[in-house]
Motif scaffolding. Structure first.
Motif, PDB file in Angstrom:
ATOM      1  N   LYS A 155       0.829  -1.224  -0.065  1.00  0.00           N
ATOM      2  CA  LYS A 155       0.013   0.182   0.167  1.00  0.00           C
ATOM      3  C   LYS A 155       0.900   1.206   0.009  1.00  0.00           C
ATOM      4  O   LYS A 155       1.827   1.245   0.402  1.00  0.00           O
ATOM      5  N   GLN A 156       0.264   2.372  -0.504  1.00  0.00           N
ATOM      6  CA  GLN A 156       0.841   3.604  -0.383  1.00  0.00           C
ATOM      7  C   GLN A 156       0.504   4.286   0.945  1.00  0.00           C
ATOM      8  O   GLN A 156      -0.763   4.567   1.103  1.00  0.00           O
ATOM      9  N   VAL A 157       1.308   4.766   1.870  1.00  0.00           N
ATOM     10  CA  VAL A 157       0.978   5.063   2.930  1.00  0.00           C
ATOM     11  C   VAL A 157       1.413   6.838   3.358  1.00  0.00           C
ATOM     12  O   VAL A 157       2.624   6.676   2.914  1.00  0.00           O
ATOM     13  N   THR A 158       0.568   7.358   3.931  1.00  0.00           N
ATOM     14  CA  THR A 158       0.852   8.721   4.407  1.00  0.00           C
ATOM     15  C   THR A 158       0.820   8.712   5.870  1.00  0.00           C
ATOM     16  O   THR A 158      -0.378   8.378   6.197  1.00  0.00           O
ATOM     17  N   PHE A 159       1.796   9.171   6.663  1.00  0.00           N
ATOM     18  CA  PHE A 159       1.727   9.393   8.200  1.00  0.00           C
ATOM     19  C   PHE A 159       1.551  10.750   8.365  1.00  0.00           C
ATOM     20  O   PHE A 159       2.109  11.556   7.982  1.00  0.00           O
ATOM     21  N   ALA A 160       0.463  11.064   9.021  1.00  0.00           N
ATOM     22  CA  ALA A 160      -0.018  12.441   9.429  1.00  0.00           C
ATOM     23  C   ALA A 160      -0.269  12.603  10.928  1.00  0.00           C
ATOM     24  O   ALA A 160      -0.699  11.735  11.634  1.00  0.00           O
ATOM     25  N   CYS A 161      -0.058  13.829  11.385  1.00  0.00           N
ATOM     26  CA  CYS A 161      -0.651  14.328  12.807  1.00  0.00           C
ATOM     27  C   CYS A 161      -0.321  15.979  12.774  1.00  0.00           C
ATOM     28  O   CYS A 161       0.345  16.566  12.227  1.00  0.00           O
ATOM     29  N   SER A 162      -1.489  16.348  13.438  1.00  0.00           N
ATOM     30  CA  SER A 162      -1.445  17.777  13.533  1.00  0.00           C
ATOM     31  C   SER A 162      -0.407  18.475  14.139  1.00  0.00           C
ATOM     32  O   SER A 162       0.029  19.751  13.732  1.00  0.00           O
ATOM     33  N   ASP A 163       0.225  17.922  15.183  1.00  0.00           N
ATOM     34  CA  ASP A 163       1.473  18.417  15.862  1.00  0.00           C
ATOM     35  C   ASP A 163       2.758  17.729  15.399  1.00  0.00           C
ATOM     36  O   ASP A 163       2.556  16.746  15.023  1.00  0.00           O
ATOM     37  N   VAL A 164       3.740  18.348  15.572  1.00  0.00           N
ATOM     38  CA  VAL A 164       5.346  17.800  15.304  1.00  0.00           C
ATOM     39  C   VAL A 164       5.378  16.601  16.558  1.00  0.00           C
ATOM     40  O   VAL A 164       5.225  16.852  17.543  1.00  0.00           O
ATOM     41  N   ALA A 165       5.775  15.543  15.971  1.00  0.00           N
ATOM     42  CA  ALA A 165       6.099  14.449  16.829  1.00  0.00           C
ATOM     43  C   ALA A 165       7.381  14.749  17.641  1.00  0.00           C
ATOM     44  O   ALA A 165       8.343  15.432  17.383  1.00  0.00           O
ATOM     45  N   PRO A 166       7.340  14.221  18.896  1.00  0.00           N
ATOM     46  CA  PRO A 166       8.257  14.292  19.784  1.00  0.00           C
ATOM     47  C   PRO A 166       9.799  13.817  19.195  1.00  0.00           C
ATOM     48  O   PRO A 166       9.516  12.502  18.638  1.00  0.00           O
ATOM     49  N   ASP A 167      10.844  14.488  19.367  1.00  0.00           N
ATOM     50  CA  ASP A 167      11.865  13.873  18.684  1.00  0.00           C
ATOM     51  C   ASP A 167      12.714  12.807  19.324  1.00  0.00           C
ATOM     52  O   ASP A 167      13.607  12.128  18.631  1.00  0.00           O
ATOM     53  N   ASN A 168      12.066  12.291  20.389  1.00  0.00           N
ATOM     54  CA  ASN A 168      12.896  11.263  21.047  1.00  0.00           C
ATOM     55  C   ASN A 168      12.444   9.930  20.427  1.00  0.00           C
ATOM     56  O   ASN A 168      12.848   8.905  20.807  1.00  0.00           O
ATOM     57  N   PHE A 169      11.612   9.927  19.310  1.00  0.00           N
ATOM     58  CA  PHE A 169      11.168   8.829  18.796  1.00  0.00           C
ATOM     59  C   PHE A 169      11.702   8.776  17.276  1.00  0.00           C
ATOM     60  O   PHE A 169      11.432   8.085  16.436  1.00  0.00           O
ATOM     61  N   ARG A 170      12.477   9.461  17.183  1.00  0.00           N
ATOM     62  CA  ARG A 170      13.229   9.800  15.659  1.00  0.00           C
ATOM     63  C   ARG A 170      13.891   8.561  15.180  1.00  0.00           C
ATOM     64  O   ARG A 170      14.225   8.278  14.124  1.00  0.00           O
ATOM     65  N   PHE A 171      14.267   7.386  16.137  1.00  0.00           N
ATOM     66  CA  PHE A 171      14.980   6.274  15.888  1.00  0.00           C
ATOM     67  C   PHE A 171      14.097   5.554  15.189  1.00  0.00           C
ATOM     68  O   PHE A 171      14.493   4.285  14.563  1.00  0.00           O
ATOM     69  N   LEU A 172      12.846   5.399  15.088  1.00  0.00           N
ATOM     70  CA  LEU A 172      11.899   4.721  14.584  1.00  0.00           C
ATOM     71  C   LEU A 172      11.739   4.949  13.121  1.00  0.00           C
ATOM     72  O   LEU A 172      11.711   6.145  12.708  1.00  0.00           O
ATOM     73  N   GLN A 173      11.805   3.897  12.112  1.00  0.00           N
ATOM     74  CA  GLN A 173      11.686   4.008  10.794  1.00  0.00           C
ATOM     75  C   GLN A 173      10.332   4.583  10.311  1.00  0.00           C
ATOM     76  O   GLN A 173       9.363   4.160  10.882  1.00  0.00           O
ATOM     77  N   GLY A 174      10.468   5.664   9.450  1.00  0.00           N
ATOM     78  CA  GLY A 174       9.315   6.487   9.073  1.00  0.00           C
ATOM     79  C   GLY A 174       9.047   7.622   9.830  1.00  0.00           C
ATOM     80  O   GLY A 174       8.197   8.513   9.477  1.00  0.00           O
ATOM     81  N   PHE A 175       9.634   7.799  10.929  1.00  0.00           N
ATOM     82  CA  PHE A 175       9.392   9.114  11.746  1.00  0.00           C
ATOM     83  C   PHE A 175       9.510  10.425  10.847  1.00  0.00           C
ATOM     84  O   PHE A 175       8.859  10.963  11.136  1.00  0.00           O
TER      85      PHE A 175
END
Length: 341
Positions: free
Chosen positions: A60-80
């Motif tokens: 599938k073609q997938v878009t990840f979205a959130c109204s707010d900026v994600a906390p950078d402490n999860f930047r180690f996850l693929q797709g962040f």
């Protein structure tokens, strides 16, 4: 997937007709929009990326979205790095994740062309706002629910998807310390580990690694921490975030630091947001229901962990919320006849 033998003792706790309908929608979909709630936490990000990476593995073609900026402490996850605040295009499947109601999707929820087609959540206050609702209030996290439902939905569990989902489970159970953690939770963790997710590594990254700017933000909030009988609280202003150069929109998990204060039974943090809004987060020991408190202010959540976004100045919101929280603690004291040890 090679599931834990122990997992065979459990069955999905969602409506079978909704699960069957969700499988059909997922099978037909080509372009998928995944959204999670404002002020995203570990379960929000883990669920978003975990489900999305599984969908991508299925073509599938997938878009990840959130109204707010994600906390950078999860930047180690693929797709962040792909999480967008302004998704564009048309989608044949819209999925809401870990949002207790439609309003929790923020501005992106208001911009949707229709209600979400599918919703995954575990909050008891959820009104089942999507067309297809995969809601399990017994799950310790939305990531736990997704882990259980991937196979029934016909989706593969890859290593990178398992890593994101395990972070969601770890963080929402506060390292398997919440009362919502069950034998089923731990059986599903085995499934994630068998798929290649490293529990020791992800536990360390999720709980013990923070950016320099996050720790600076903590310093701002801890400098004004207050304790009154069984209630501990603090606040974070927009000026605090600017001074700390903190890029996120939330409290950097400072609420979890406050909840470690042993003299307190309820911890509250007030985080100033733009447009005359304040994000309020509560944490409580067993026996104190902060979900009811959050509901008084238009929010929701769990008995021991809840939140709300309240309109007003920081001072106004603090006054109102602290008064309501003190009233709950006083009522609890009267019912129990004495303070808890």
């Amino acid at each position: 997937m090679n599931p834990s033998p122990f997992l065979a003792l459990f069955r999905p706790n969602v409506a079978e007709n909704h699960l069957a309908a969700a499988r059909q929608r997922v099978a037909r979909a080509q372009r998928v929009l995944l959204l999670t709630h404002v002020n995203p936490d570990g379960d929000a990000i883990g669920s978003l990326l975990g489900l999305g990476l599984a969908l991508r593995a299925a073509g599938k073609q997938v878009t990840f979205a959130c109204s707010d900026v994600a906390p950078d402490n999860f930047r180690f996850l693929q797709g962040f790095a792909e999480i967008s605040q302004e998704p564009r295009g048309e989608y044949d499947l819209i999925v809401a994740l870990d949002a207790a109601d439609l309003g929790r999707l923020g501005k992106l929820g208001k911009q949707l062309p229709r209600l979400p087609d599918v919703m995954f959540d575990h909050h008891a206050t959820n009104p089942s706002f999507a067309t297809i609702n995969l809601l399990d209030v017994q799950a310790a996290s939305t990531a736990e629910l997704i882990t259980e439902l991937l196979e029934p939905l016909g989706l593969p569990l890859t290593r990178v998807a398992a890593e994101a989902l395990l972070v969601g489970v770890i963080t929402d159970t506060m390292g398997f310390r919440t009362s919502s953690t069950t034998a089923k939770t731990l059986a599903l963790v085995q499934v994630l580990m068998q798929a290649g997710a490293s529990l020791p590594e992800l536990y360390d990254l999720a709980f013990f690694k923070r950016s320099y700017y996050t720790v600076r933000l903590w310093g701002q909030g801890l400098s004004r921490i207050k304790l009154e009988e069984r209630l501990v609280w603090t606040s974070l202003t927009l000026a605090d975030k600017a001074a700390a150069q903190y890029p996120g929109s939330g409290d950097g998990d400072l609420i979890n630091i406050l909840s470690a204060v042993r003299e307190a039974e309820v911890a509250v943090i007030f985080t100033e947001r733009p447009e005359n809004k304040v994000k309020v987060s509560w944490r409580a020991v067993p026996g104190v229901d902060v979900a009811k408190l959050a509901a008084l202010f238009g929010g929701g959540g769990h008995v021991a962990a809840a939140g709300a976004e309240v309109t007003g100045t920081l001072a106004e919101v603090e006054t109102a919320v602290l008064a309501a929280t003190r009233a709950v603690l006083k009522n609890d004291r009267n019912k129990n006849g004495a303070k808890r040890p």
